[in-house]
Write an enzyme that holds these catalytic residues in place. Structure first.
Site, PDB file in Angstrom:
ATOM      1  N   SER A 109       7.140  -5.384   8.787  1.00 36.47           N
ATOM      2  CA  SER A 109       7.271  -4.114   8.077  1.00 36.47           C
ATOM      3  C   SER A 109       7.634  -3.015   9.066  1.00 36.47           C
ATOM      4  O   SER A 109       7.166  -3.027  10.214  1.00 36.47           O
ATOM      5  CB  SER A 109       5.917  -3.772   7.424  1.00 36.47           C
ATOM      6  OG  SER A 109       5.928  -2.454   6.891  1.00 36.47           O
TER       7      SER A 109
ATOM      8  N   HIS B  71       7.150   0.041   7.801  1.00 37.09           N
ATOM      9  CA  HIS B  71       6.453   1.099   7.066  1.00 37.09           C
ATOM     10  C   HIS B  71       7.419   1.817   6.108  1.00 37.09           C
ATOM     11  O   HIS B  71       7.370   3.030   5.938  1.00 37.09           O
ATOM     12  CB  HIS B  71       5.842   2.097   8.057  1.00 37.09           C
ATOM     13  CG  HIS B  71       4.578   2.752   7.587  1.00 37.09           C
ATOM     14  ND1 HIS B  71       3.361   2.550   8.186  1.00 37.09           N
ATOM     15  CD2 HIS B  71       4.335   3.615   6.575  1.00 37.09           C
ATOM     16  CE1 HIS B  71       2.433   3.277   7.581  1.00 37.09           C
ATOM     17  NE2 HIS B  71       2.999   3.924   6.594  1.00 37.09           N
TER      18      HIS B  71
ATOM     19  N   ARG C  21       8.735  12.946   9.155  1.00 37.43           N
ATOM     20  CA  ARG C  21       9.525  12.954   7.913  1.00 37.43           C
ATOM     21  C   ARG C  21       9.902  14.399   7.623  1.00 37.43           C
ATOM     22  O   ARG C  21       9.037  15.234   7.324  1.00 37.43           O
ATOM     23  CB  ARG C  21       8.702  12.340   6.784  1.00 37.43           C
ATOM     24  CG  ARG C  21       8.228  10.933   7.155  1.00 37.43           C
ATOM     25  CD  ARG C  21       6.909  10.573   6.572  1.00 37.43           C
ATOM     26  NE  ARG C  21       6.352   9.369   7.208  1.00 37.43           N
ATOM     27  CZ  ARG C  21       5.212   8.831   6.869  1.00 37.43           C
ATOM     28  NH1 ARG C  21       4.488   9.336   5.881  1.00 37.43           N
ATOM     29  NH2 ARG C  21       4.756   7.779   7.509  1.00 37.43           N
TER      30      ARG C  21
ATOM     31  N   VAL D  69      13.150  -3.974  -0.558  1.00 36.15           N
ATOM     32  CA  VAL D  69      13.288  -4.991  -1.619  1.00 36.15           C
ATOM     33  C   VAL D  69      13.488  -4.271  -2.956  1.00 36.15           C
ATOM     34  O   VAL D  69      12.600  -3.541  -3.413  1.00 36.15           O
ATOM     35  CB  VAL D  69      12.033  -5.889  -1.683  1.00 36.15           C
ATOM     36  CG1 VAL D  69      12.135  -6.857  -2.866  1.00 36.15           C
ATOM     37  CG2 VAL D  69      11.838  -6.630  -0.372  1.00 36.15           C
TER      38      VAL D  69
ATOM     39  N   LYS E  52      -0.059  -5.508   9.755  1.00 31.71           N
ATOM     40  CA  LYS E  52       1.063  -4.930   8.993  1.00 31.71           C
ATOM     41  C   LYS E  52       1.852  -4.006   9.918  1.00 31.71           C
ATOM     42  O   LYS E  52       1.300  -3.010  10.415  1.00 31.71           O
ATOM     43  CB  LYS E  52       0.504  -4.117   7.810  1.00 31.71           C
ATOM     44  CG  LYS E  52       1.553  -3.358   7.010  1.00 31.71           C
ATOM     45  CD  LYS E  52       0.910  -2.650   5.820  1.00 31.71           C
ATOM     46  CE  LYS E  52       1.920  -1.985   4.914  1.00 31.71           C
ATOM     47  NZ  LYS E  52       2.548  -0.802   5.458  1.00 31.71           N
TER      48      LYS E  52
ATOM     49  N   TYR F 258      -6.447   1.631   7.858  1.00 29.12           N
ATOM     50  CA  TYR F 258      -6.124   2.375   9.075  1.00 29.12           C
ATOM     51  C   TYR F 258      -7.373   2.361   9.938  1.00 29.12           C
ATOM     52  O   TYR F 258      -8.487   2.526   9.422  1.00 29.12           O
ATOM     53  CB  TYR F 258      -5.746   3.823   8.745  1.00 29.12           C
ATOM     54  CG  TYR F 258      -4.330   3.974   8.219  1.00 29.12           C
ATOM     55  CD1 TYR F 258      -3.233   3.653   9.013  1.00 29.12           C
ATOM     56  CD2 TYR F 258      -4.101   4.451   6.937  1.00 29.12           C
ATOM     57  CE1 TYR F 258      -1.931   3.798   8.530  1.00 29.12           C
ATOM     58  CE2 TYR F 258      -2.806   4.594   6.443  1.00 29.12           C
ATOM     59  CZ  TYR F 258      -1.726   4.268   7.250  1.00 29.12           C
ATOM     60  OH  TYR F 258      -0.450   4.399   6.778  1.00 29.12           O
TER      61      TYR F 258
ATOM     62  N   GLY G 112       7.051  -1.257  -2.155  1.00 32.63           N
ATOM     63  CA  GLY G 112       6.341   0.024  -2.073  1.00 32.63           C
ATOM     64  C   GLY G 112       6.872   1.038  -3.065  1.00 32.63           C
ATOM     65  O   GLY G 112       6.335   1.210  -4.164  1.00 32.63           O
TER      66      GLY G 112
ATOM     67  N   GLN H  69      -5.702  -2.217   2.544  1.00 31.32           N
ATOM     68  CA  GLN H  69      -4.918  -1.789   3.715  1.00 31.32           C
ATOM     69  C   GLN H  69      -5.814  -0.873   4.521  1.00 31.32           C
ATOM     70  O   GLN H  69      -6.394   0.079   3.991  1.00 31.32           O
ATOM     71  CB  GLN H  69      -3.648  -1.060   3.271  1.00 31.32           C
ATOM     72  CG  GLN H  69      -2.820  -0.491   4.425  1.00 31.32           C
ATOM     73  CD  GLN H  69      -3.247   0.920   4.822  1.00 31.32           C
ATOM     74  OE1 GLN H  69      -3.564   1.729   3.958  1.00 31.32           O
ATOM     75  NE2 GLN H  69      -3.287   1.191   6.115  1.00 31.32           N
TER      76      GLN H  69
ATOM     77  N   SER I  77      -4.134   1.264  -0.494  1.00 36.86           N
ATOM     78  CA  SER I  77      -4.062   2.103   0.709  1.00 36.86           C
ATOM     79  C   SER I  77      -5.438   2.663   1.073  1.00 36.86           C
ATOM     80  O   SER I  77      -6.232   3.005   0.208  1.00 36.86           O
ATOM     81  CB  SER I  77      -3.099   3.262   0.439  1.00 36.86           C
ATOM     82  OG  SER I  77      -3.194   4.223   1.466  1.00 36.86           O
TER      83      SER I  77
ATOM     84  N   ALA J 282       0.843  -1.200   0.000  1.00 43.86           N
ATOM     85  CA  ALA J 282       0.000   0.000   0.000  1.00 43.86           C
ATOM     86  C   ALA J 282       0.874   1.243   0.000  1.00 43.86           C
ATOM     87  O   ALA J 282       1.735   1.392   0.869  1.00 43.86           O
ATOM     88  CB  ALA J 282      -0.868   0.000   1.255  1.00 43.86           C
TER      89      ALA J 282
ATOM     90  N   THR K 187      -2.921  -1.782   9.439  1.00 43.20           N
ATOM     91  CA  THR K 187      -1.622  -1.184   9.770  1.00 43.20           C
ATOM     92  C   THR K 187      -1.591  -0.844  11.252  1.00 43.20           C
ATOM     93  O   THR K 187      -2.459  -0.119  11.746  1.00 43.20           O
ATOM     94  CB  THR K 187      -1.389   0.064   8.904  1.00 43.20           C
ATOM     95  OG1 THR K 187      -1.382  -0.354   7.540  1.00 43.20           O
ATOM     96  CG2 THR K 187      -0.078   0.747   9.232  1.00 43.20           C
TER      97      THR K 187
HETATM   98  C1  FNR Z   1       3.782   3.904   2.365  1.00 41.79           C
HETATM   99  N1  FNR Z   1       3.367   2.890   3.226  1.00 41.79           N
HETATM  100  C2  FNR Z   1       2.053   2.829   3.624  1.00 41.79           C
HETATM  101  N2  FNR Z   1       1.648   1.853   4.479  1.00 41.79           N
HETATM  102  C3  FNR Z   1       0.355   1.770   4.853  1.00 41.79           C
HETATM  103  O1  FNR Z   1       0.019   0.876   5.624  1.00 41.79           O
HETATM  104  N3  FNR Z   1      -0.557   2.676   4.382  1.00 41.79           N
HETATM  105  C4  FNR Z   1      -0.228   3.676   3.541  1.00 41.79           C
HETATM  106  O2  FNR Z   1      -1.070   4.457   3.129  1.00 41.79           O
HETATM  107  C5  FNR Z   1       1.130   3.783   3.163  1.00 41.79           C
HETATM  108  N4  FNR Z   1       1.540   4.808   2.352  1.00 41.79           N
HETATM  109  C6  FNR Z   1       2.842   4.877   1.950  1.00 41.79           C
HETATM  110  C7  FNR Z   1       3.233   5.894   1.105  1.00 41.79           C
HETATM  111  C8  FNR Z   1       4.536   5.943   0.633  1.00 41.79           C
HETATM  112  C9  FNR Z   1       4.945   7.036  -0.288  1.00 41.79           C
HETATM  113  C10 FNR Z   1       5.473   4.950   1.023  1.00 41.79           C
HETATM  114  C11 FNR Z   1       6.877   4.950   0.500  1.00 41.79           C
HETATM  115  C12 FNR Z   1       5.082   3.946   1.889  1.00 41.79           C
HETATM  116  C13 FNR Z   1       4.307   1.812   3.610  1.00 41.79           C
HETATM  117  C14 FNR Z   1       4.291   0.683   2.571  1.00 41.79           C
HETATM  118  O3  FNR Z   1       3.089  -0.017   2.623  1.00 41.79           O
HETATM  119  C15 FNR Z   1       5.431  -0.306   2.767  1.00 41.79           C
HETATM  120  O4  FNR Z   1       5.424  -0.739   4.095  1.00 41.79           O
HETATM  121  C16 FNR Z   1       6.803   0.271   2.421  1.00 41.79           C
HETATM  122  O5  FNR Z   1       6.715   1.161   1.338  1.00 41.79           O
HETATM  123  C17 FNR Z   1       7.777  -0.830   2.058  1.00 41.79           C
HETATM  124  O6  FNR Z   1       9.059  -0.324   1.877  1.00 41.79           O
HETATM  125  P1  FNR Z   1       9.698   0.031   0.449  1.00 41.79           P
HETATM  126  O7  FNR Z   1       9.382  -1.109  -0.502  1.00 41.79           O
HETATM  127  O8  FNR Z   1       9.094   1.313   0.007  1.00 41.79           O
HETATM  128  O9  FNR Z   1      11.140   0.133   0.773  1.00 41.79           O
END
Ligand code: FNR
Length: 402
Positions: free
Chosen positions: A292, A294, A172, A328, A270, A137, A348, A135, A108, A79, A163
């Site tokens: 994860s 995140h 951030r 990954v 998650k 919240y 992601g 996914q 998401s 997501a 999540t």
């Molecule tokens: C996310 N991730 C994330 N997770 C979730 O549970 N809900 C969300 O809306 C989001 N939104 C989101 C936005 C962006 C821009 C990023 C980069 C990540 C986390 C995502 O599901 C996942 O855990 C990570 O992105 C995995 O890591 P990599 O593959 O980006 O390194």
């Protein structure tokens, strides 16, 4: 002729050149000092592959069953919020690419396309595979939360990934500096012509008109405050303010029990990083655990996901599926995670880069690249199917002897 994209980094380089700065920063960033962000990727170098030879690898089968669904490969889409910032077709393009690749997509809660729209994009596009998961919240407003689950059930989603690592949004820094909020052209209603949207203009030749036809926010929500479409979030990251207002920081394991009671869909937690929480999750009847952090966007300083995978797999003792995401970027990364016990991995950011480069085709190309990299890595390791990927395939690199 432009050089071909031959690895995930090539996609990122190209995406960074076309995306507006605030959008690229939002997609790329990790929390605080971003040490976990780098470590998520670096962790794969701490494990080496010990291949087996002379095993007739002329055919390699990557198919896998995930939460009862057959996928063509153990690489799925994680997501990521607000995909229409990357490309006008956003989540619908990703869903079509996943169908063509025969894999699963986790949508998401903060998508810029509705639950139903994404399902219909997947259903109507050609191909036989493709699975959608929601996914979730958990909002302070539990009725609203359950309404999302009901819509996913009715639309044909096959699981809910809840999540559990976001009681508040991680800090951030670039998002704070940029006062990140939804770009004006994605807010409802669409901006009038000549509205200043330059900060969010793509740097390629795609005109803003492409975007101005889209009037969407986090479109699963009907009120402005829940759709992340307000104008003024003060001097903080708009998303951090949004989360503080909407998401319930009081979540506990009882809420997993509550959710379990309210849906018949498989439930995956998650955001688990310890064996003890994994046991709790199993005791609460989940069908899966996604290891994860995140994408290193929440608590900085936590371990790389690959480094805690084995602990979680050991604690679960086969009682549910264990998945991994985070860092990954190559087929060999996928293989290492599978050898350490993941049933499948999720990606992601790479998908966002594919989307920014070339929409549906870009995501398709990206997924195809990772699949081919995994096929080759399996073949070169002597694995003809995922059942032959075992713990003995990986060894922790001993840095002390270097
Ligand atoms: C996310 N991730 C994330 N997770 C979730 O549970 N809900 C969300 O809306 C989001 N939104 C989101 C936005 C962006 C821009 C990023 C980069 C990540 C986390 C995502 O599901 C996942 O855990 C990570 O992105 C995995 O890591 P990599 O593959 O980006 O390194």
């Amino acid at each position: 002729m432009p050089a071909p994209r031959v690895c995930v980094d090539d996609f990122e380089r190209e995406a960074s050149a076309v995306l507006p700065k605030a959008v690229y920063d939002y997609y790329r960033s990790g929390a605080d000092g971003q040490s976990t962000l780098a470590d998520n990727v670096a962790a794969y170098d701490r494990w080496s592959l010990i291949p087996r030879v002379l095993r007739d690898v002329s055919t390699v089968d990557m198919s896998v069953s995930v939460l009862g669904q057959e996928l063509s490969m153990p690489i799925c889409v994680a997501a990521t919020a607000m995909q229409r910032m990357a490309h006008p077709a956003g989540e619908t393009a990703t869903a079509r690419a996943c169908k063509a690749a025969g894999t699963g997509m986790m949508l998401s809660s903060w998508a810029t396309s509705t639950i139903e729209e994404v399902m219909s994009a997947m259903t109507l596009s050609p191909g036989r595979g493709g699975v959608l998961w929601l996914q979730l919240y958990i909002y302070k407003d539990r009725e609203l939360t359950l309404a999302l689950v009901r819509r996913a059930e009715q639309a044909g989603y096959r699981a809910v990934f809840v999540t559990v690592d976001t009681p508040y949004l991680g800090r951030r820094l670039d998002d704070v500096r940029n006062r990140f909020k939804m770009p004006p052209h994605l807010r409802c209603p669409p901006p009038k012509p000549n509205t200043a949207i330059s900060t969010f203009h793509r740097k390629d030749d795609r005109s803003s008109e492409d975007f101005s036809t889209i009037f969407t926010v986090m479109s699963n929500f009907s009120t402005a405050s829940l759709a992340f479409s307000e104008d003024d979030y003060g001097s903080d990251s708009g998303l951090a303010v949004y989360v503080a207002n909407a998401i319930d920081p009081a979540l506990s394991w009882d809420d997993i029990t509550w959710l379990r009671k309210h849906t018949s869909l498989p439930l995956v937690v998650k955001g688990v990083l310890s064996g003890e929480d994994a046991v709790q999750a199993v005791n609460h009847g989940v069908s899966g655990i996604l290891v994860s952090n995140h994408g290193a966007r929440q608590l900085d300083g936590v371990p790389a996901t690959l480094d805690v995978l084995e602990e979680v797999v050991g604690a679960v003792r086969g009682r549910c599926h264990v998945f991994l995401d985070g860092g990954v970027r190559r087929g060999t990364d996928v293989l290492k995670a599978l050898a350490l016990g993941a049933r499948a991995v999720f990606v992601g950011r790479p998908v966002l880069w594919g989307l920014a480069c070339q929409g549906e085709e870009g995501v398709g190309e990206l997924l195809g690249l990772l699949k081919e990299e995994l096929r080759l890595a399996m073949a070169l390791s002597g694995c003809r199917s995922l059942s032959e990927v075992s713990r003995s395939l990986v060894r922790r690199v001993d840095f002390s002897s270097r």
